[in-house]
Design a protein around this motif. Structure first.
Motif, PDB file in Angstrom:
ATOM      1  N   ALA A  36      72.437  46.094  32.174  1.00  6.43           N
ATOM      2  CA  ALA A  36      73.506  45.276  32.753  1.00  6.43           C
ATOM      3  C   ALA A  36      74.783  46.092  32.922  1.00  6.43           C
ATOM      4  N   ARG A  37      75.104  46.956  31.942  1.00  4.58           N
ATOM      5  CA  ARG A  37      76.308  47.784  32.060  1.00  4.58           C
ATOM      6  C   ARG A  37      76.179  48.770  33.220  1.00  4.58           C
ATOM      7  N   ALA A  38      74.994  49.357  33.362  1.00  4.87           N
ATOM      8  CA  ALA A  38      74.809  50.315  34.460  1.00  4.87           C
ATOM      9  C   ALA A  38      74.934  49.618  35.813  1.00  4.87           C
ATOM     10  N   ARG A  39      74.342  48.430  35.959  1.00  6.17           N
ATOM     11  CA  ARG A  39      74.473  47.675  37.207  1.00  6.17           C
ATOM     12  C   ARG A  39      75.926  47.324  37.483  1.00  6.17           C
ATOM     13  N   GLY A 232      77.987  43.933  30.039  1.00  5.54           N
ATOM     14  CA  GLY A 232      77.872  44.179  31.471  1.00  5.54           C
ATOM     15  C   GLY A 232      78.394  43.062  32.347  1.00  5.54           C
ATOM     16  N   ARG A 233      79.351  42.255  31.848  1.00 10.61           N
ATOM     17  CA  ARG A 233      79.870  41.141  32.649  1.00 10.61           C
ATOM     18  C   ARG A 233      80.956  41.596  33.625  1.00 10.61           C
ATOM     19  N   TRP A 234      81.546  42.756  33.422  1.00  7.70           N
ATOM     20  CA  TRP A 234      82.516  43.332  34.356  1.00  7.70           C
ATOM     21  C   TRP A 234      82.629  44.828  34.097  1.00  7.70           C
ATOM     22  N   SER A 235      83.090  45.542  35.105  1.00  4.41           N
ATOM     23  CA  SER A 235      83.347  46.977  34.977  1.00  4.41           C
ATOM     24  C   SER A 235      84.529  47.351  35.851  1.00  4.41           C
ATOM     25  N   MET A 236      85.213  48.442  35.477  1.00  2.33           N
ATOM     26  CA  MET A 236      86.324  48.972  36.250  1.00  2.33           C
ATOM     27  C   MET A 236      86.124  50.466  36.446  1.00  2.33           C
ATOM     28  N   ARG A 254      79.132  38.839  36.152  1.00  4.96           N
ATOM     29  CA  ARG A 254      78.632  37.873  35.173  1.00  4.96           C
ATOM     30  C   ARG A 254      77.281  37.302  35.583  1.00  4.96           C
ATOM     31  N   ALA A 255      77.107  37.052  36.885  1.00  2.46           N
ATOM     32  CA  ALA A 255      75.829  36.501  37.342  1.00  2.46           C
ATOM     33  C   ALA A 255      74.698  37.503  37.119  1.00  2.46           C
ATOM     34  N   GLU A 256      74.937  38.794  37.451  1.00  2.00           N
ATOM     35  CA  GLU A 256      73.908  39.813  37.251  1.00  2.00           C
ATOM     36  C   GLU A 256      73.597  39.989  35.767  1.00  2.00           C
ATOM     37  N   ALA A 257      74.638  39.959  34.919  1.00  2.00           N
ATOM     38  CA  ALA A 257      74.410  40.097  33.483  1.00  2.00           C
ATOM     39  C   ALA A 257      73.598  38.923  32.936  1.00  2.00           C
ATOM     40  N   ALA A 258      73.890  37.718  33.437  1.00  2.00           N
ATOM     41  CA  ALA A 258      73.125  36.540  33.002  1.00  2.00           C
ATOM     42  C   ALA A 258      71.663  36.653  33.417  1.00  2.00           C
ATOM     43  N   GLN A 259      71.424  37.218  34.601  1.00  3.34           N
ATOM     44  CA  GLN A 259      70.041  37.399  35.061  1.00  3.34           C
ATOM     45  C   GLN A 259      69.292  38.382  34.159  1.00  3.34           C
ATOM     46  N   VAL A 260      69.961  39.494  33.799  1.00  8.32           N
ATOM     47  CA  VAL A 260      69.334  40.459  32.901  1.00  8.32           C
ATOM     48  C   VAL A 260      69.055  39.824  31.549  1.00  8.32           C
ATOM     49  N   LEU A 261      70.012  39.021  31.026  1.00  9.39           N
ATOM     50  CA  LEU A 261      69.822  38.348  29.746  1.00  9.39           C
ATOM     51  C   LEU A 261      68.652  37.377  29.812  1.00  9.39           C
ATOM     52  N   MET A 320      60.525  46.576  32.864  1.00 11.23           N
ATOM     53  CA  MET A 320      61.963  46.370  33.089  1.00 11.23           C
ATOM     54  C   MET A 320      62.541  47.598  33.754  1.00 11.23           C
ATOM     55  N   PRO A 321      63.469  47.421  34.727  1.00 11.16           N
ATOM     56  CA  PRO A 321      64.056  48.580  35.403  1.00 11.16           C
ATOM     57  C   PRO A 321      64.881  49.411  34.447  1.00 11.16           C
ATOM     58  N   THR A 322      64.698  50.714  34.437  1.00  9.35           N
ATOM     59  CA  THR A 322      65.453  51.620  33.584  1.00  9.35           C
ATOM     60  C   THR A 322      66.512  52.290  34.411  1.00  9.35           C
ATOM     61  N   VAL A 323      67.744  52.159  34.001  1.00  9.91           N
ATOM     62  CA  VAL A 323      68.855  52.778  34.711  1.00  9.91           C
ATOM     63  C   VAL A 323      69.752  53.455  33.698  1.00  9.91           C
ATOM     64  N   GLN A 324      70.439  54.482  34.105  1.00 10.46           N
ATOM     65  CA  GLN A 324      71.356  55.173  33.220  1.00 10.46           C
ATOM     66  C   GLN A 324      72.534  54.285  32.904  1.00 10.46           C
ATOM     67  N   SER A 325      73.007  54.324  31.695  1.00 12.05           N
ATOM     68  CA  SER A 325      74.183  53.572  31.324  1.00 12.05           C
ATOM     69  C   SER A 325      75.419  54.397  31.609  1.00 12.05           C
TER      70      SER A 325
END
Length: 673
Positions: A36-39, A232-236, A254-261, A320-325
């Motif tokens: 979620a953080r990487a996304r 992963g609910r927000w990033s700057m 937030r929506a993407e993080a909820a989907q991952v959760l 599960m998709p693996t992405v770099q954090s």
């Protein structure tokens, strides 16, 4: 085994199973948060890239205005005559020919060598540091920067005033600047669905736009380290947009993080069901007296079930998709700011690269100028193959195929390829530059401005024009009269261009299928946009021209509704829908369209090619006839939706030509404003 030993063993097995389930749940939760953080960081990077490009577009518009002002005969005369400060003040403050610039810009400066005259229409003195802007203008007729003036960001541009060298031995420059309004930044923030924050080099906030994803906007860091919420609910992320000016973009994920959760919790269910089953059996065996052999058999069965459950968990975890954090790699943030050398015209063979237009996975695209004898000049779009791909024979062969095929297609509704070559080991192709927007952008702007999609008559006119291009490509033959078998394979709103004059052009035959290509797609490999591709194409099967007609039907649905027909939660779900074709639910949505739209799409979007239109000509006959007023409808639409932007881009093009022509022209023959 004694009963007491059996009970101890049962309790130990239960404790180990429950502890293993807890560890597995924690690992899944950590993996989900990492993804979620990487996304989230990626989404912020995309928003930042878009915001930077929007700011660059506004700077280009200011450049065009500065070039126009510098080409005015009175301005050139003032610079050539080296008049005193009083005369300059009177001219800039009272002359009617300068009125449009007084109304638009709050800071004006005329620089003649080491002499500088500043003028502000409102009479408020402003100390503006121009060293960075002037440095950027070295060797260039035009340059622009985002400057900080008294704590306010300004859009500033400099243009060279062409005067005879005998009049002023050193070059004369005109600088125009205006504040970057809060409403402008707010519009950019809304367009890219983000919160934007402009700060200075000390981290002090200058202005912000958009609603933050959290109750309190995080304080930006001075070193520019990306910031992200632990779940992963927000990033700057940050990028430098001017001397001492930095733009932070915050994405609400937030929506993407909820989907991952939700996905993580779904994976935890089989883990705990298996653990509870195994621990229950272990306790039952521990507390129920029975013979040792029966106990051993049941324990063996339990062990086997637990091993099978762990194997299933491993497979689910790997799916599960693996992405770099953000901790493992820098934010995939925005495309890097073009190096200063690319801001100036860069010689490239027989072309001059003026500025980047975009970048894809295979090539980077530039606006370029070609010059030849007799003062002939023409703008082109140069597509340069990425340097690593230039060393891969297959990539070079594919690029050559694209150029060869594009050059062979000569039609008023196809964007032509005019040139292909190699400069210092870099392969390129040159195509026509058209002032306009792709159909995807047109539809989205229509919804933003009017809240409605395009008029059906305009959509049908676009379809007729695209079908002319497809009919031409599908029926092309070689010199021996054999069909070339050309299939575009990527007909979509992004590859249909509407010009400011209402012309329709089909572009990007980069993945087209043709009998004369030297490279061919491997069986089972899917190429194209899954939202618009035909079922046989999504399955990796052989395709013909009817696949393009299906894609055009999907494009018409998008233009008429502003919605995608396939709405799967993931790209895999959408690919499955594309491979199957429209379902009953999709047909119900199509049936709600007004006549004759529904009937046309019900034929064009049939899953089996044999049930669709057989040719572009047959498809065109099924569309309503184009009325005389429909031919100008698209031009009116483009003028209404993009008039100001297209005029600014046109002014930029004209300014380039004017500055170039004025460099050799006598002072008295300059264009006046």
């Amino acid at each position: 085994m004694r009963p007491v030993h059996r009970r101890i063993l049962g309790f130990l097995v239960t404790a180990c199973v429950l502890a293993g389930a807890t560890v597995a749940s924690l690992r899944l939760d950590a993996r989900g948060q990492k993804g979620a953080r990487a996304r989230s960081v990626h989404a912020a990077g995309v928003a930042l890239t878009g915001a930077r490009e929007a700011l660059e577009g506004r700077l280009r518009a200011v450049e065009g205005r500065a070039a126009t002002g510098a080409s005015l005969s009175p301005v050139r005369a003032l610079a050539a005559e080296h008049v005193d400060t009083f005369t300059l003040q009177d001219a800039f403050a009272t002359e009617t020919w300068w009125q449009p610039f007084r109304d638009e810009f709050s800071f004006h400066s005329l620089i003649e060598g080491h002499r500088r005259f500043d003028f502000t229409p409102d009479g408020v003195s402003r100390s503006v540091e121009l060293s960075a802007l002037l440095a950027a203008s070295e060797g260039r007729p035009l340059a622009s920067e985002l400057l900080l003036v008294g704590g306010v960001p300004y859009l500033a541009a400099v243009a060279q005033v062409q005067v005879p060298p005998s009049a002023v031995p050193e070059r004369s420059l005109l600088v125009l600047a205006r504040p970057l309004g809060a409403a402008e930044l707010e519009a950019i923030a809304r367009e890219f669905r983000s919160t934007l924050l402009l700060v200075d080099a000390d981290g002090a906030e200058l202005t912000r736009a958009g609603e933050p994803a959290s109750k309190k906007l995080a304080a930006p860091t001075l070193d520019g380290t990306p910031l992200t919420d632990v779940r992963g609910r927000w990033s700057m992320v940050r990028a430098e947009v001017g001397p001492g000016l930095f733009l932070w973009a915050q994405a609400d994920t937030r929506a993407e993080a909820a989907q991952v959760l939700s996905t993580t919790r779904a994976l935890m269910v089989p883990v705990w069901l298996t653990a509870l089953l195994a621990s229950g059996i272990a306790l039952w065996l521990a507390l129920r007296p029975q013979r040792e052999r029966a106990t051993a058999e049941l324990l063996a069965q339990t062990t086997q079930r637990l091993a099978a459950a762990e194997a299933q968990l491993e497979r689910l975890s790997k799916s599960m998709p693996t992405v770099q954090s953000a901790a493992e790699a820098p934010a995939p943030a925005p495309r890097a700011r073009p190096e200063p050398s690319l801001e100036a015209p860069v010689p490239f063979g027989r072309y001059e690269l003026l500025r980047p237009l975009g970048e894809g996975g295979m090539a980077r695209v530039y606006l370029a100028l070609a010059r030849s004898a007799g003062g002939f000049e023409r703008l082109f779009v140069i597509k340069r193959l990425h340097e690593p791909l230039a060393r891969q024979p297959e990539a070079v062969a594919q690029f050559m195929d694209e150029a060869r095929l594009g050059a062979s297609l000569v039609h008023s509704n196809v964007v032509p390829v005019y040139d292909f070559g190699e400069v210092d080991g870099e392969y390129y192709l040159a195509s026509e530059y058209i002032l306009g927007r792709d159909l995807d952008t047109v539809v989205r702007r229509s919804f933003e401005r009017d809240g409605d999609p395009l008029e059906p008559a305009t959509v049908f006119f676009v379809a007729q024009e695209v079908l002319k291009a497809l009919g031409y490509a599908h029926t092309r033959q070689d010199t021996q009269g054999r069909p070339l078998g050309i299939v575009h394979r990527d007909v979509s709103p992004m590859n249909i261009l509407a010009s400011g004059r209402g012309e329709v052009k089909l572009l990007d035959f980069g993945i087209a299928k043709s009998a004369h290509r030297s490279t061919h797609t491997r069986a089972g490999l899917v190429k194209g946009n899954i939202h618009f591709m035909a079922p046989e194409q999504a399955r990796g099967l052989e395709v013909d021209g009817r696949a393009d007609l299906f894609s055009l039907g999907m494009t018409l649905f998008w233009c008429l509704t502003g919605e995608l027909l396939y709405t799967g939660q993931t790209e895999f779900d959408q690919l499955i829908q594309a491979a199957e074709g429209p379902s009953e639910e999709h047909w119900e949505r199509i049936a709600q369209l007004p006549a004759p739209c529904a009937a046309i799409l019900q034929r064009a979007l049939q899953p089996h090619p044999a049930d669709r239109f057989w040719s572009a000509e047959e498809f065109a006959r099924a569309l309503p006839a184009v009325r005389p007023e429909d031919t100008s409808g698209l031009e009116r639409t483009m003028r209404r939706l993009f008039g100001e932007e297209l005029r600014a881009e046109s002014a930029y093009r004209s300014a380039l030509a004017a500055v170039s022509a004025a460099s050799d022209a006598p002072l008295g023959h300059a264009h006046t404003g």
